[in-house]
Design a protein around this motif. Structure first.
Motif, PDB file in Angstrom:
ATOM      1  N   ALA A 468      -5.675  -0.216 -14.077  1.00  0.00           N
ATOM      2  CA  ALA A 468      -4.974   0.374 -12.938  1.00  0.00           C
ATOM      3  C   ALA A 468      -4.167  -0.675 -12.178  1.00  0.00           C
ATOM      4  O   ALA A 468      -3.034  -0.409 -11.743  1.00  0.00           O
ATOM      5  CB  ALA A 468      -5.985   1.048 -12.006  1.00  0.00           C
ATOM      6  N   TYR A 469      -4.713  -1.866 -12.005  1.00  0.00           N
ATOM      7  CA  TYR A 469      -4.013  -2.926 -11.282  1.00  0.00           C
ATOM      8  C   TYR A 469      -2.711  -3.289 -11.988  1.00  0.00           C
ATOM      9  O   TYR A 469      -1.651  -3.396 -11.349  1.00  0.00           O
ATOM     10  CB  TYR A 469      -4.923  -4.145 -11.173  1.00  0.00           C
ATOM     11  N   GLU A 470      -2.770  -3.496 -13.287  1.00  0.00           N
ATOM     12  CA  GLU A 470      -1.567  -3.902 -14.030  1.00  0.00           C
ATOM     13  C   GLU A 470      -0.512  -2.809 -13.990  1.00  0.00           C
ATOM     14  O   GLU A 470       0.686  -3.087 -13.858  1.00  0.00           O
ATOM     15  CB  GLU A 470      -1.941  -4.239 -15.478  1.00  0.00           C
ATOM     16  N   GLU A 476       7.540   1.156 -11.596  1.00  0.00           N
ATOM     17  CA  GLU A 476       8.956   1.165 -11.206  1.00  0.00           C
ATOM     18  C   GLU A 476       9.248   2.231 -10.161  1.00  0.00           C
ATOM     19  O   GLU A 476      10.168   2.093  -9.359  1.00  0.00           O
ATOM     20  CB  GLU A 476       9.834   1.384 -12.441  1.00  0.00           C
ATOM     21  N   GLY A 477       8.462   3.299 -10.144  1.00  0.00           N
ATOM     22  CA  GLY A 477       8.681   4.374  -9.185  1.00  0.00           C
ATOM     23  C   GLY A 477       7.954   4.113  -7.877  1.00  0.00           C
ATOM     24  O   GLY A 477       7.299   3.089  -7.688  1.00  0.00           O
ATOM     25  N   PRO A 478       8.035   5.051  -6.940  1.00  0.00           N
ATOM     26  CA  PRO A 478       7.390   4.902  -5.631  1.00  0.00           C
ATOM     27  C   PRO A 478       5.878   5.071  -5.719  1.00  0.00           C
ATOM     28  O   PRO A 478       5.345   5.633  -6.679  1.00  0.00           O
ATOM     29  CB  PRO A 478       8.031   6.017  -4.803  1.00  0.00           C
ATOM     30  N   LEU A 479       5.176   4.586  -4.673  1.00  0.00           N
ATOM     31  CA  LEU A 479       3.736   4.781  -4.600  1.00  0.00           C
ATOM     32  C   LEU A 479       3.379   6.235  -4.323  1.00  0.00           C
ATOM     33  O   LEU A 479       2.330   6.725  -4.738  1.00  0.00           O
ATOM     34  CB  LEU A 479       3.134   3.895  -3.499  1.00  0.00           C
ATOM     35  N   VAL A 480       4.255   6.940  -3.619  1.00  0.00           N
ATOM     36  CA  VAL A 480       3.999   8.343  -3.285  1.00  0.00           C
ATOM     37  C   VAL A 480       4.266   9.216  -4.505  1.00  0.00           C
ATOM     38  O   VAL A 480       5.329   9.145  -5.120  1.00  0.00           O
ATOM     39  CB  VAL A 480       4.879   8.808  -2.110  1.00  0.00           C
ATOM     40  N   VAL A 481       3.255  10.026  -4.861  1.00  0.00           N
ATOM     41  CA  VAL A 481       3.381  10.975  -5.971  1.00  0.00           C
ATOM     42  C   VAL A 481       2.837  12.318  -5.510  1.00  0.00           C
ATOM     43  O   VAL A 481       2.240  12.429  -4.428  1.00  0.00           O
ATOM     44  CB  VAL A 481       2.609  10.486  -7.220  1.00  0.00           C
ATOM     45  N   ALA A 482       3.032  13.339  -6.326  1.00  0.00           N
ATOM     46  CA  ALA A 482       2.588  14.683  -5.949  1.00  0.00           C
ATOM     47  C   ALA A 482       1.071  14.736  -5.775  1.00  0.00           C
ATOM     48  O   ALA A 482       0.569  15.356  -4.834  1.00  0.00           O
ATOM     49  CB  ALA A 482       3.051  15.692  -6.994  1.00  0.00           C
ATOM     50  N   ASP A 483       0.330  14.098  -6.681  1.00  0.00           N
ATOM     51  CA  ASP A 483      -1.131  14.105  -6.601  1.00  0.00           C
ATOM     52  C   ASP A 483      -1.590  12.862  -5.838  1.00  0.00           C
ATOM     53  O   ASP A 483      -1.922  11.825  -6.433  1.00  0.00           O
ATOM     54  CB  ASP A 483      -1.738  14.138  -8.006  1.00  0.00           C
ATOM     55  N   LEU A 484      -1.624  12.974  -4.521  1.00  0.00           N
ATOM     56  CA  LEU A 484      -1.980  11.818  -3.701  1.00  0.00           C
ATOM     57  C   LEU A 484      -3.421  11.375  -3.920  1.00  0.00           C
ATOM     58  O   LEU A 484      -3.733  10.181  -3.888  1.00  0.00           O
ATOM     59  CB  LEU A 484      -1.761  12.146  -2.220  1.00  0.00           C
ATOM     60  N   SER A 485      -4.332  12.321  -4.141  1.00  0.00           N
ATOM     61  CA  SER A 485      -5.732  11.954  -4.373  1.00  0.00           C
ATOM     62  C   SER A 485      -5.863  11.064  -5.602  1.00  0.00           C
ATOM     63  O   SER A 485      -6.590  10.057  -5.589  1.00  0.00           O
ATOM     64  CB  SER A 485      -6.594  13.209  -4.530  1.00  0.00           C
ATOM     65  N   ARG A 487      -3.530   9.170  -6.807  1.00  0.00           N
ATOM     66  CA  ARG A 487      -2.924   7.869  -6.511  1.00  0.00           C
ATOM     67  C   ARG A 487      -3.897   6.967  -5.747  1.00  0.00           C
ATOM     68  O   ARG A 487      -4.025   5.774  -6.056  1.00  0.00           O
ATOM     69  CB  ARG A 487      -1.647   8.050  -5.697  1.00  0.00           C
ATOM     70  N   PHE A 488      -4.602   7.523  -4.757  1.00  0.00           N
ATOM     71  CA  PHE A 488      -5.546   6.707  -4.011  1.00  0.00           C
ATOM     72  C   PHE A 488      -6.732   6.296  -4.889  1.00  0.00           C
ATOM     73  O   PHE A 488      -7.265   5.187  -4.748  1.00  0.00           O
ATOM     74  CB  PHE A 488      -6.014   7.438  -2.749  1.00  0.00           C
ATOM     75  N   ASP A 489      -7.146   7.162  -5.811  1.00  0.00           N
ATOM     76  CA  ASP A 489      -8.189   6.766  -6.768  1.00  0.00           C
ATOM     77  C   ASP A 489      -7.710   5.564  -7.591  1.00  0.00           C
ATOM     78  O   ASP A 489      -8.467   4.611  -7.837  1.00  0.00           O
ATOM     79  CB  ASP A 489      -8.526   7.919  -7.708  1.00  0.00           C
ATOM     80  N   ARG A 530       8.179  -0.352   3.021  1.00  0.00           N
ATOM     81  CA  ARG A 530       8.625   1.047   3.122  1.00  0.00           C
ATOM     82  C   ARG A 530       7.716   1.958   2.291  1.00  0.00           C
ATOM     83  O   ARG A 530       7.332   3.041   2.745  1.00  0.00           O
ATOM     84  CB  ARG A 530      10.073   1.171   2.646  1.00  0.00           C
ATOM     85  N   GLN A 531       7.359   1.537   1.102  1.00  0.00           N
ATOM     86  CA  GLN A 531       6.532   2.386   0.235  1.00  0.00           C
ATOM     87  C   GLN A 531       5.117   2.576   0.819  1.00  0.00           C
ATOM     88  O   GLN A 531       4.547   3.663   0.726  1.00  0.00           O
ATOM     89  CB  GLN A 531       6.443   1.779  -1.164  1.00  0.00           C
ATOM     90  N   VAL A 532       4.573   1.520   1.429  1.00  0.00           N
ATOM     91  CA  VAL A 532       3.251   1.645   2.040  1.00  0.00           C
ATOM     92  C   VAL A 532       3.303   2.610   3.223  1.00  0.00           C
ATOM     93  O   VAL A 532       2.417   3.464   3.396  1.00  0.00           O
ATOM     94  CB  VAL A 532       2.717   0.271   2.471  1.00  0.00           C
ATOM     95  N   LEU A 533       4.353   2.497   4.038  1.00  0.00           N
ATOM     96  CA  LEU A 533       4.501   3.415   5.175  1.00  0.00           C
ATOM     97  C   LEU A 533       4.699   4.847   4.698  1.00  0.00           C
ATOM     98  O   LEU A 533       4.137   5.798   5.264  1.00  0.00           O
ATOM     99  CB  LEU A 533       5.676   2.972   6.051  1.00  0.00           C
ATOM    100  N   ASP A 534       5.484   5.029   3.633  1.00  0.00           N
ATOM    101  CA  ASP A 534       5.684   6.368   3.069  1.00  0.00           C
ATOM    102  C   ASP A 534       4.366   6.942   2.555  1.00  0.00           C
ATOM    103  O   ASP A 534       4.084   8.140   2.725  1.00  0.00           O
ATOM    104  CB  ASP A 534       6.699   6.309   1.919  1.00  0.00           C
ATOM    105  N   LEU A 535       3.553   6.103   1.943  1.00  0.00           N
ATOM    106  CA  LEU A 535       2.272   6.563   1.399  1.00  0.00           C
ATOM    107  C   LEU A 535       1.353   7.003   2.532  1.00  0.00           C
ATOM    108  O   LEU A 535       0.693   8.052   2.449  1.00  0.00           O
ATOM    109  CB  LEU A 535       1.625   5.441   0.582  1.00  0.00           C
TER     110      LEU A 535
END
Length: 659
Positions: A468-470, A476-485, A487-489, A530-535
């Motif tokens: 997951a780390y790698e 290349e895409g944003p941290l925000v995705v449709a399935d936020l749960s 993403r946080f996992d 910006r991506q962290v704030l968006d997340l």
């Protein structure tokens, strides 16, 4: 004194000789017809002394024995007639001087150790010299064979560690008799050796077999391609006085039998690719080898119990023999339980085995991994996932380590959450006191979070897979995705849970900040913020519970499963966001120092305004409002100094207790 004056006499050599090899000198004297004694007695005629002669010199003076120095011995040997080579009857007189007198021994450099059944070591040295072998006094690079008898001691371990060929007394005798060497001294050798073997078998105990298994186990450790043995000290048999001391304490008979075979054990090993290590440390018999109450060992076994240390596995957890303090006078040895307990938690200890043979066999099966008695058992308070992983790896088929070269992605076990980076080069430092702890091999690494540092190679391994780390690091895409749960996992598997905060040169940081910095470091700083704030905004809009503990399924995709295991495979979204903000704080200092611009010029005002709404971002806001150039992170507890070790550049050496 002339050589012929000593024929038929008994002489003893003692101390360290500067220009003579003691074993070779004894062999030369034996060829002259001199009897070599092992100790000074009334029958000793001459004592030859070197430096640090010790008790034999004092005894010789007390008995009136003639005492001569090394110079006299050298003069005597140099004036002695050279022995005529004994050629077999079938060998022509014109045979070349290089002919081998005894196949398997001739031309070899051999060392003798232990007690032999058929002869003294000096007599064996004489026969070996007759066989064309060179007899050395210690195991070194030139040693071809170590010939060992009973109770061989440190020379045997040194030979094993160097890969020197080993030979028993019986094997030596077979070669000598086949070559016609030994005469009356070896007459009836087979029968004598057979009787000795029968006596040994009759006197053998279960601990005799256990110690033999332990020695074989150590040989197997040394042969593994994925392991390096860093300590191997196996004591000789304890003497009568020590065994009598144990019997007087009425200790379990198995313990007496153990020390009758081996007076102390200290074996340590580690995987060449970390993590994972093992240790067994049974102390030798001393005046401190005794059962004592809690006022002496502070283990809290209880006022009615007394304990004796059996195995000092780690500084925090040892194995003890524990028994009732009182017993009827004259009773047989009391039953002693074998208890593994962490420091001061004796009452919460667990039974590690029902007998000493069972304990040592279980320890070998677990590779002596620290806390092995607690592994694979339910525990409400502490996770032993790291140790369990090491035991599992030890029991699996060995995998040869992947070489580290410049450009290799590496992983290291320096601080609790671990780290990764790119190897920039390798360097070997000279042997020194400073290098005893770190080892001599170092890797220069550019850590993912931005620091360049030296790491001991023994704590560093090549990264050969992805997780997951790698994936998040190369995303290349944003941290925000449709399935936020989901993403946080994934973030939890990558950067680990928030376990604590620690202060440092750049302020207070959450424990998962450095991994978070590594994940975000592949993005431009402003874009990462910006991506962290968006997340965070997306999680709030989705009405996810930020502070609630969330279960995390173990998939094998985790960077640091041990840290997650310690947190019972639970995390919170707020812990992930706090870690990401801490990672940005690390990156802000690197970015400002690298570019030479104040903190307030790192991001546009629009992002600063969004950051102002987040209470948990107070320290990051302070950095991004600064009119000063931020200092690059300076990590504490870096350990050794690069110059003192002999490293070619001045980057920090990460060999201390953690960042």
């Amino acid at each position: 004194m002339k050589a012929q004056d000593l024929i038929g006499k008994t002489v003893v050599l003692t101390g360290k000789f500067s220009d003579l090899d003691r074993a070779e000198a004894e062999a030369a004297l034996a060829r002259l017809g001199v009897t070599i004694g092992s100790g000074v007695t009334k029958a000793t005629h001459v004592l030859f002394v070197g430096e640090r002669a010790g008790s034999k010199l004092a005894k010789a003076r007390a008995l009136g024995v003639e005492i001569r120095d090394e110079a006299a011995l050298k003069q005597l040997l140099s004036a002695a007639p050279a022995p005529a080579p004994a050629a077999p009857a079938s060998t022509p007189a014109s045979a070349p001087a290089s002919s081998v007198a005894c196949p398997g021994l001739g031309g070899k450099t051999v060392v003798l150790t232990g007690t032999f059944t058929l002869m003294k070591r000096a007599e064996a040295a004489r026969l070996l010299a007759e066989a064309g072998a060179t007899v050395g006094s210690s195991v070194g690079k030139s040693t071809d064979i170590l010939i060992h008898g009973d109770d061989a001691g440190s020379k045997l371990e040194a030979a094993r560690s160097r890969g020197v060929a080993l030979m028993t007394e019986a094997e030596m005798v077979a070669l000598l008799t086949a070559a016609g060497i030994g005469g009356g001294l070896l007459a009836g050798a087979d029968d004598k050796l057979a009787r000795k073997a029968a006596e040994d078998a009759a006197n053998a105990t279960e601990m005799t077999r256990v110690v033999a298994e332990l020695r074989a186990f150590l040989d197997e450790l040394r042969a593994r391609p994925d392991i390096t043995v860093t300590r191997a000290e196996l004591g000789r048999k304890a003497g009568k006085a020590k065994l009598d001391q144990l019997r007087a304490l009425r200790v379990p008979q198995d313990l007496v039998d153990l020390y009758a075979e081996i007076d102390g054990i200290h074996i340590e090993w580690r995987f060449i690719e970390p993590p994972g290590e093992g240790c067994i440390r049974v102390p030798s018999v001393t005046q401190w080898t005794q059962f004592t109450g809690d006022d002496q060992h502070y283990m809290n076994f209880g006022d009615d119990e007394e304990a004796m240390l059996l195995d000092a596995i780690t500084a925090e957890g040892n194995t003890w023999l524990v028994r009732a303090r009182k017993a009827p006078r004259g009773s047989s040895p009391r039953h002693a339980s074998i208890i593994f307990a962490s420091a001061a938690e004796g009452a919460d200890g667990i039974i590690a085995a029902s007998s000493l043979p069972e304990y040592f066999r279980a320890a070998m099966a677990s590779g002596f991994v620290p806390y092995w008695p607690r592994c694979f058992k339910p525990n409400r308070y502490v996770s032993y996932a790291r140790e369990e992983a090491a035991v599992t790896r030890f029991r699996a088929k060995p995998v040869a380590p992947t070489p580290i070269v410049a450009g290799t992605r590496v992983e290291f076990e320096y601080f609790s959450e671990g780290g990764r980076g790119e190897a920039l080069g390798l360097h070997e430092v000279p042997a020194s006191r400073d290098a005893e702890f770190t080892g001599r091999e170092f890797v220069r690494v550019r850590l993912d979070e931005g620091t360049v540092a030296w790491l001991p190679q023994k704590w560093t391994k090549a990264l050969t897979g992805s997780d997951a780390y790698e994936r998040l690091r190369e995303l290349e895409g944003p941290l925000v995705v449709a399935d936020l749960s989901a993403r946080f996992d994934e973030l939890a598997r990558a950067i680990g849970p928030l376990a604590h905060f620690a202060g440092g040169s750049i302020g207070s940081l959450p424990s998962n900040a450095r991994r978070a910095a590594g994940v975000l470091a592949t993005r431009p700083f402003a874009d990462a913020l910006r991506q962290v704030l968006d997340l965070r905004d997306a999680a709030v809009r989705a009405r996810l519970e930020l502070h609630e503990s969330r279960p995390l399924a173990q998939t094998g995709d985790e960077f640091g499963p041990a840290e997650l295991s310690r947190c019972r495979w639970q995390y919170s979204i707020s812990g992930m966001l706090t870690g990401l903000l801490g990672g940005l704080q690390v990156l802000a200092h690197h970015e400002s120092a690298r570019r030479g611009i104040p903190g307030r010029e790192l991001v546009p005002s629009e992002l600063s305004a969004r950051l102002a709404k987040i209470d948990a971002a107070a320290e990051l806001r302070e950095r991004l409002a600064s009119a000063e150039i931020l200092a690059a992170p300076k990590w504490h507890h870096v350990g050794n100094d690069a110059a003192a070790l002999g490293l070619p550049s001045s980057e920090p050496v990460l060999s201390g207790t953690g960042f």
